[in-house]
Write an enzyme that holds these catalytic residues in place. Structure first.
Site, short mmCIF file in Angstrom:
data_model
loop_
_atom_site.label_atom_id
_atom_site.label_comp_id
_atom_site.label_asym_id
_atom_site.label_seq_id
_atom_site.Cartn_x
_atom_site.Cartn_y
_atom_site.Cartn_z
N GLU A 91 0.82 -1.20 0.00
CA GLU A 91 0.00 0.00 0.00
C GLU A 91 0.86 1.26 0.00
O GLU A 91 1.94 1.30 0.59
CB GLU A 91 -0.94 0.00 1.21
CG GLU A 91 -1.99 -1.08 1.11
CD GLU A 91 -2.83 -1.26 2.36
OE1 GLU A 91 -3.97 -1.75 2.23
OE2 GLU A 91 -2.36 -0.92 3.46
N CYS A 104 3.25 8.41 1.33
CA CYS A 104 3.81 7.39 2.21
C CYS A 104 4.04 6.13 1.38
O CYS A 104 3.10 5.59 0.80
CB CYS A 104 2.85 7.13 3.36
SG CYS A 104 3.42 5.93 4.57
N CYS A 115 6.87 -5.14 15.34
CA CYS A 115 6.47 -4.23 16.41
C CYS A 115 5.04 -4.57 16.86
O CYS A 115 4.16 -4.81 16.02
CB CYS A 115 6.55 -2.78 15.95
SG CYS A 115 8.23 -2.26 15.54
N CYS A 118 1.88 -2.55 15.35
CA CYS A 118 1.82 -2.28 13.91
C CYS A 118 1.15 -3.44 13.18
O CYS A 118 1.61 -4.58 13.26
CB CYS A 118 3.23 -2.08 13.36
SG CYS A 118 3.29 -1.77 11.58
#
Length: 378
Positions: A91, A104, A115, A118
């Protein structure tokens, strides 16, 4: 298979053209057609000799990533899901602001860092993206948006790039650096080093290399003021603990385009958001490394077992930092209605690392604070 010209920075493209018997200025012309004008059809490249266009048609292509879906948020954020083959997708997210347009960009299909907060990490890791796959996200978004937004010739849709999408960019260093060079090249996207940011969870050896090879703005995922807690939230900390990470950040500033490092800090309810922890963070950072703290509201997802800190606690945490003279911002959540906010990018990734089995620990909860020490339960 034909060579994908998106895989090359300008030097790489010049070497490719040299193999075809062409001079460097032809590579520069070709580079501009691809990145400044968004051309993928060699017949469109009118100032290239016909003989060169014929050679390119036989040996090369500009290979975009197929767009699987596009979603637009009520706040103007746009998220694209790109097919990278073998059942994997990544994405990219465009975030419009009054004074900038930020893209991004993903660097990996999935992420191996794991993590706890996430959702990308919870999807597992499949593979690194190629330079061409990293740049294809920018190439498509820039030229698609120019048409969509009806921009004037030469007007840019994207002014800032953040390598904060899926993946740990510095664990894909060989593909990342040529992509950064294309973003910075005046014949490419012409972005300044201050407007290109690499976000890392703290891969110290490659932070050192980036400082030498292509120093752009740096954002470091910190998320905890102590090693024991950061070990749980960011497993990479067990290899590169906080002291080593901060020393590397200080060295990075010697070459960085900004005079500070951005530390990202995801606010997790009852885990890392107390005022005592804010004071520990002040003690850790003040006078050690010039920095800015970016507090990020956590975007919950079921597998994490974590919750977002209440707004009042985020503000209290920020006040402790600001009263100590540390520049602190609270990130405005963008695109959360299309799962495009920070930490939500998950794409569609085949889990080849048994991540679901590894992430079966109980949620972290801190239930008491005495004398500055925290007792943790799992």
């Amino acid at each position: 298979m034909a060579a994908n010209l998106l895989d090359h920075d300008l030097d790489g493209l010049a070497a490719f053209c040299e193999q075809l018997g062409e001079k460097r200025f032809r590579a520069t012309q070709l580079f501009r057609w691809i990145h400044q004008k968004g051309a993928s059809d060699f017949d469109q490249m009118s100032d290239l000799a016909k003989s060169l266009r014929e050679k390119l048609a036989r040996t090369a292509e500009v290979r975009p990533l197929p767009v699987l879906t596009e979603q637009a948020s009520t706040d103007g954020t746009i998220k694209w899901l790109f097919d990278v083959g073998a059942g994997n997708a990544v994405e990219a997210v465009f975030i419009p602001e009054d004074d900038r347009g930020t893209l991004c960009v993903s660097s990996q299909a999935g992420c191996a860092v794991g993590c706890r907060f996430c959702s990308t990490g919870h999807q597992g890791f499949s593979r690194n993206l190629s330079t061409g796959e990293i740049l294809a996200q920018l190439w498509y978004a820039e030229h698609h948006l120019r048409t969509r937004l009806k921009l004037a010739p030469g007007e840019r849709a994207i002014t800032n790039v953040v390598m904060m999408g899926m993946g740990e960019p510095l664990q894909n260093y060989a593909a990342l650096v040529p992509a950064l060079r294309v973003m910075l090249d005046d014949h490419g996207y012409g972005l300044s080093r201050r407007r290109v940011t690499v976000s890392t969870s703290g891969v110290v050896p490659f932070m050192e290399r980036l400082r030498e090879d292509c120093p752009v703005a740096l954002a470091v995922s910190l998320h905890a003021p102590t090693d024991p807690l950061r070990d749980e939230l960011v497993p990479l900390n067990r290899k590169y603990p906080i002291a080593e990470l901060l020393d590397s950040c200080k060295r990075y500033l010697e070459a960085a385009p900004r005079d500070f490092i951005t530390f990202e800090y995801c606010m997790l309810d009852g885990v890392n958001d107390s005022e005592d922890q804010a004071r520990e963070l002040v003690a850790l950072l003040r006078g050690r490394v010039s920095c800015k703290l970016n507090l990020i509201p956590f975007n919950p997802f079921p597998a994490s077992g974590l919750k977002c800190s209440p707004r009042a606690r985020v503000q209290a945490f920020a006040k402790v930092l600001m009263d100590a003279g540390i520049v602190t911002t609270v990130r405005k959540t963008r695109g959360d209605d299309i799962d495009a906010a920070c930490g939500q990018l998950a794409g569609e990734v085949q889990d080849r690392t048994n991540v679901q089995q590894r992430l079966t620990r109980q949620p972290i909860r801190i239930h008491a604070t005495t004398g500055g020490s925290r007792q943790e339960t799992r």
